[in-house]
Design a protein around this motif. Structure first.
Motif, PDB file in Angstrom:
ATOM      1  N   ARG A 148       0.834  -1.214   0.000  1.00  0.00           N
ATOM      2  CA  ARG A 148       0.000   0.000   0.000  1.00  0.00           C
ATOM      3  C   ARG A 148       0.860   1.251   0.000  1.00  0.00           C
ATOM      4  NH1 ARG A 148      -5.145  -0.639  -1.653  1.00  0.00           N
ATOM      5  NH2 ARG A 148      -6.080  -2.404  -0.620  1.00  0.00           N
ATOM      6  N   MET A 149       1.916   1.229   0.784  1.00  0.00           N
ATOM      7  CA  MET A 149       2.794   2.396   0.852  1.00  0.00           C
ATOM      8  C   MET A 149       3.581   2.555  -0.452  1.00  0.00           C
ATOM      9  SD  MET A 149       1.938   3.932   3.439  1.00  0.00           S
ATOM     10  CE  MET A 149       3.130   5.232   3.171  1.00  0.00           C
ATOM     11  N   GLU A 150       3.992   1.469  -1.064  1.00  0.00           N
ATOM     12  CA  GLU A 150       4.660   1.551  -2.366  1.00  0.00           C
ATOM     13  C   GLU A 150       3.742   2.192  -3.395  1.00  0.00           C
ATOM     14  OE1 GLU A 150       5.921  -2.304  -3.653  1.00  0.00           O
ATOM     15  OE2 GLU A 150       7.939  -2.013  -2.876  1.00  0.00           O
ATOM     16  N   ALA A 151       2.462   1.831  -3.378  1.00  0.00           N
ATOM     17  CA  ALA A 151       1.502   2.397  -4.327  1.00  0.00           C
ATOM     18  C   ALA A 151       1.364   3.905  -4.138  1.00  0.00           C
ATOM     19  CB  ALA A 151       0.139   1.719  -4.170  1.00  0.00           C
ATOM     20  N   LEU A 152       1.578   4.374  -2.917  1.00  0.00           N
ATOM     21  CA  LEU A 152       1.511   5.810  -2.619  1.00  0.00           C
ATOM     22  C   LEU A 152       2.881   6.479  -2.724  1.00  0.00           C
ATOM     23  CD1 LEU A 152      -0.828   5.735   0.513  1.00  0.00           C
ATOM     24  CD2 LEU A 152      -1.427   6.448  -1.813  1.00  0.00           C
ATOM     25  N   GLN A 153       3.880   5.694  -3.161  1.00  0.00           N
ATOM     26  CA  GLN A 153       5.268   6.159  -3.233  1.00  0.00           C
ATOM     27  C   GLN A 153       5.750   6.642  -1.865  1.00  0.00           C
ATOM     28  OE1 GLN A 153       5.315   8.969  -6.489  1.00  0.00           O
ATOM     29  NE2 GLN A 153       5.257   7.318  -7.978  1.00  0.00           N
ATOM     30  N   GLY A 154       5.317   5.918  -0.838  1.00  0.00           N
ATOM     31  CA  GLY A 154       5.701   6.234   0.531  1.00  0.00           C
ATOM     32  C   GLY A 154       6.593   5.147   1.097  1.00  0.00           C
ATOM     33  N   GLU A 155       6.832   5.245   2.394  1.00  0.00           N
ATOM     34  CA  GLU A 155       7.711   4.271   3.039  1.00  0.00           C
ATOM     35  C   GLU A 155       7.038   3.689   4.273  1.00  0.00           C
ATOM     36  OE1 GLU A 155      10.897   6.145   5.770  1.00  0.00           O
ATOM     37  OE2 GLU A 155      10.697   7.550   4.092  1.00  0.00           O
ATOM     38  N   LEU A 156       7.488   2.506   4.645  1.00  0.00           N
ATOM     39  CA  LEU A 156       6.994   1.806   5.822  1.00  0.00           C
ATOM     40  C   LEU A 156       8.162   1.486   6.735  1.00  0.00           C
ATOM     41  CD1 LEU A 156       4.859   0.184   7.471  1.00  0.00           C
ATOM     42  CD2 LEU A 156       5.450  -1.785   6.023  1.00  0.00           C
ATOM     43  N   THR A 157       7.966   1.734   8.020  1.00  0.00           N
ATOM     44  CA  THR A 157       8.924   1.340   9.047  1.00  0.00           C
ATOM     45  C   THR A 157       8.161   0.575  10.115  1.00  0.00           C
ATOM     46  OG1 THR A 157      10.243   3.334   8.653  1.00  0.00           O
ATOM     47  CG2 THR A 157      10.629   2.162  10.712  1.00  0.00           C
ATOM     48  N   VAL A 158       8.709  -0.560  10.545  1.00  0.00           N
ATOM     49  CA  VAL A 158       8.103  -1.360  11.609  1.00  0.00           C
ATOM     50  C   VAL A 158       8.961  -1.184  12.852  1.00  0.00           C
ATOM     51  CG1 VAL A 158       7.317  -3.655  12.296  1.00  0.00           C
ATOM     52  CG2 VAL A 158       7.270  -2.998   9.880  1.00  0.00           C
ATOM     53  N   VAL A 159       8.331  -0.789  13.962  1.00  0.00           N
ATOM     54  CA  VAL A 159       9.080  -0.463  15.180  1.00  0.00           C
ATOM     55  C   VAL A 159       8.550  -1.246  16.387  1.00  0.00           C
ATOM     56  CG1 VAL A 159       9.603   1.874  14.345  1.00  0.00           C
ATOM     57  CG2 VAL A 159       7.596   1.511  15.794  1.00  0.00           C
ATOM     58  N   ASN A 160       9.348  -1.223  17.455  1.00  0.00           N
ATOM     59  CA  ASN A 160       8.981  -1.843  18.739  1.00  0.00           C
ATOM     60  C   ASN A 160       8.543  -3.296  18.571  1.00  0.00           C
ATOM     61  OD1 ASN A 160       9.470   0.612  20.099  1.00  0.00           O
ATOM     62  ND2 ASN A 160       7.412   1.314  19.615  1.00  0.00           N
ATOM     63  N   ILE A 161       9.358  -4.047  17.882  1.00  0.00           N
ATOM     64  CA  ILE A 161       9.010  -5.425  17.542  1.00  0.00           C
ATOM     65  C   ILE A 161       9.376  -6.343  18.710  1.00  0.00           C
ATOM     66  CG2 ILE A 161       9.303  -7.262  15.852  1.00  0.00           C
ATOM     67  CD1 ILE A 161      10.472  -5.024  13.973  1.00  0.00           C
ATOM     68  N   PRO A 162       8.379  -7.013  19.305  1.00  0.00           N
ATOM     69  CA  PRO A 162       8.682  -7.964  20.370  1.00  0.00           C
ATOM     70  C   PRO A 162       9.568  -9.097  19.857  1.00  0.00           C
ATOM     71  CG  PRO A 162       6.328  -7.483  20.312  1.00  0.00           C
ATOM     72  CD  PRO A 162       6.935  -6.891  19.073  1.00  0.00           C
ATOM     73  N   ARG A 163      10.329  -9.697  20.747  1.00  0.00           N
ATOM     74  CA  ARG A 163      11.297 -10.735  20.377  1.00  0.00           C
ATOM     75  C   ARG A 163      10.656 -11.858  19.559  1.00  0.00           C
ATOM     76  NH1 ARG A 163      16.262 -12.246  21.855  1.00  0.00           N
ATOM     77  NH2 ARG A 163      16.444 -10.864  23.639  1.00  0.00           N
ATOM     78  N   GLN A 164       9.515 -12.356  19.995  1.00  0.00           N
ATOM     79  CA  GLN A 164       8.872 -13.466  19.292  1.00  0.00           C
ATOM     80  C   GLN A 164       8.458 -13.048  17.882  1.00  0.00           C
ATOM     81  OE1 GLN A 164       5.203 -13.774  18.648  1.00  0.00           O
ATOM     82  NE2 GLN A 164       5.652 -15.676  17.555  1.00  0.00           N
ATOM     83  N   ALA A 165       7.886 -11.862  17.738  1.00  0.00           N
ATOM     84  CA  ALA A 165       7.475 -11.368  16.421  1.00  0.00           C
ATOM     85  C   ALA A 165       8.694 -11.107  15.541  1.00  0.00           C
ATOM     86  CB  ALA A 165       6.645 -10.101  16.571  1.00  0.00           C
ATOM     87  N   ALA A 166       9.780 -10.624  16.140  1.00  0.00           N
ATOM     88  CA  ALA A 166      11.009 -10.368  15.385  1.00  0.00           C
ATOM     89  C   ALA A 166      11.541 -11.662  14.767  1.00  0.00           C
ATOM     90  CB  ALA A 166      12.063  -9.732  16.283  1.00  0.00           C
ATOM     91  N   ARG A 167      11.447 -12.755  15.500  1.00  0.00           N
ATOM     92  CA  ARG A 167      11.906 -14.042  14.952  1.00  0.00           C
ATOM     93  C   ARG A 167      11.079 -14.433  13.729  1.00  0.00           C
ATOM     94  NH1 ARG A 167      12.879 -15.500  20.523  1.00  0.00           N
ATOM     95  NH2 ARG A 167      10.774 -16.343  20.664  1.00  0.00           N
ATOM     96  N   VAL A 168       9.774 -14.214  13.793  1.00  0.00           N
ATOM     97  CA  VAL A 168       8.902 -14.544  12.660  1.00  0.00           C
ATOM     98  C   VAL A 168       9.290 -13.698  11.443  1.00  0.00           C
ATOM     99  CG1 VAL A 168       6.525 -14.478  11.795  1.00  0.00           C
ATOM    100  CG2 VAL A 168       6.974 -15.284  14.122  1.00  0.00           C
ATOM    101  N   LEU A 169       9.439 -12.397  11.650  1.00  0.00           N
ATOM    102  CA  LEU A 169       9.760 -11.492  10.541  1.00  0.00           C
ATOM    103  C   LEU A 169      11.159 -11.749   9.983  1.00  0.00           C
ATOM    104  CD1 LEU A 169       8.249  -8.176  11.960  1.00  0.00           C
ATOM    105  CD2 LEU A 169       7.224  -9.757  10.303  1.00  0.00           C
ATOM    106  N   GLU A 170      12.118 -11.993  10.856  1.00  0.00           N
ATOM    107  CA  GLU A 170      13.492 -12.247  10.408  1.00  0.00           C
ATOM    108  C   GLU A 170      13.596 -13.571   9.658  1.00  0.00           C
ATOM    109  OE1 GLU A 170      15.729 -11.882  14.015  1.00  0.00           O
ATOM    110  OE2 GLU A 170      15.415  -9.709  14.092  1.00  0.00           O
ATOM    111  N   THR A 171      12.899 -14.590  10.136  1.00  0.00           N
ATOM    112  CA  THR A 171      12.914 -15.891   9.469  1.00  0.00           C
ATOM    113  C   THR A 171      12.362 -15.774   8.052  1.00  0.00           C
ATOM    114  OG1 THR A 171      12.690 -17.049  11.568  1.00  0.00           O
ATOM    115  CG2 THR A 171      12.071 -18.266   9.603  1.00  0.00           C
ATOM    116  N   ALA A 172      11.375 -14.918   7.874  1.00  0.00           N
ATOM    117  CA  ALA A 172      10.774 -14.714   6.553  1.00  0.00           C
ATOM    118  C   ALA A 172      11.620 -13.803   5.666  1.00  0.00           C
ATOM    119  CB  ALA A 172       9.380 -14.122   6.712  1.00  0.00           C
TER     120      ALA A 172
END
Length: 101
Positions: free
Chosen positions: A68-92
């Motif tokens: 969605r942000m790419e379509a708007l030529q914008g940017e996305l930042t994900v912050v305050n990622i809990p450890r468990q969620a960070a593992r999911v995102l990093e693994t992917a």
């Protein structure tokens, strides 16, 4: 699963609280889409600090927000990622596509 947001100066901050699993993800995708469409931000900050759990469905939520942000030529930042969620995102391998802080 709860979503709150704040929009100011075309910066949209979306805060997620609770468990982001496959049951919650479907509704979350729709709410995030509407929020982005209504505010047309140049930057979106996805704050995951309130998550108590996230499964692979969270990957779809982050990637949809990114598209969605790419379509708007914008940017996305994900912050305050809990450890468990960070593992999911990093693994992917999401760090290749999205700024994770």
């Amino acid at each position: 699963m709860e979503m709150t947001y704040r929009a100011e100066n075309r910066i949209l901050t979306i805060q997620l609280t609770g468990e982001l699993d496959h049951h919650a993800a479907r509704g979350m995708l729709e709410r995030m889409d509407r929020c982005i469409e209504q505010n047309l931000p140049t930057k979106t900050v996805l704050d995951l600090g309130g998550l108590t759990f996230m499964d692979s469905s969270g990957i779809a939520v982050v990637m949809r927000c990114r598209r969605r942000m790419e379509a708007l030529q914008g940017e996305l930042t994900v912050v305050n990622i809990p450890r468990q969620a960070a593992r999911v995102l990093e693994t992917a391998g999401l760090a290749r596509y999205v700024k994770l802080i």
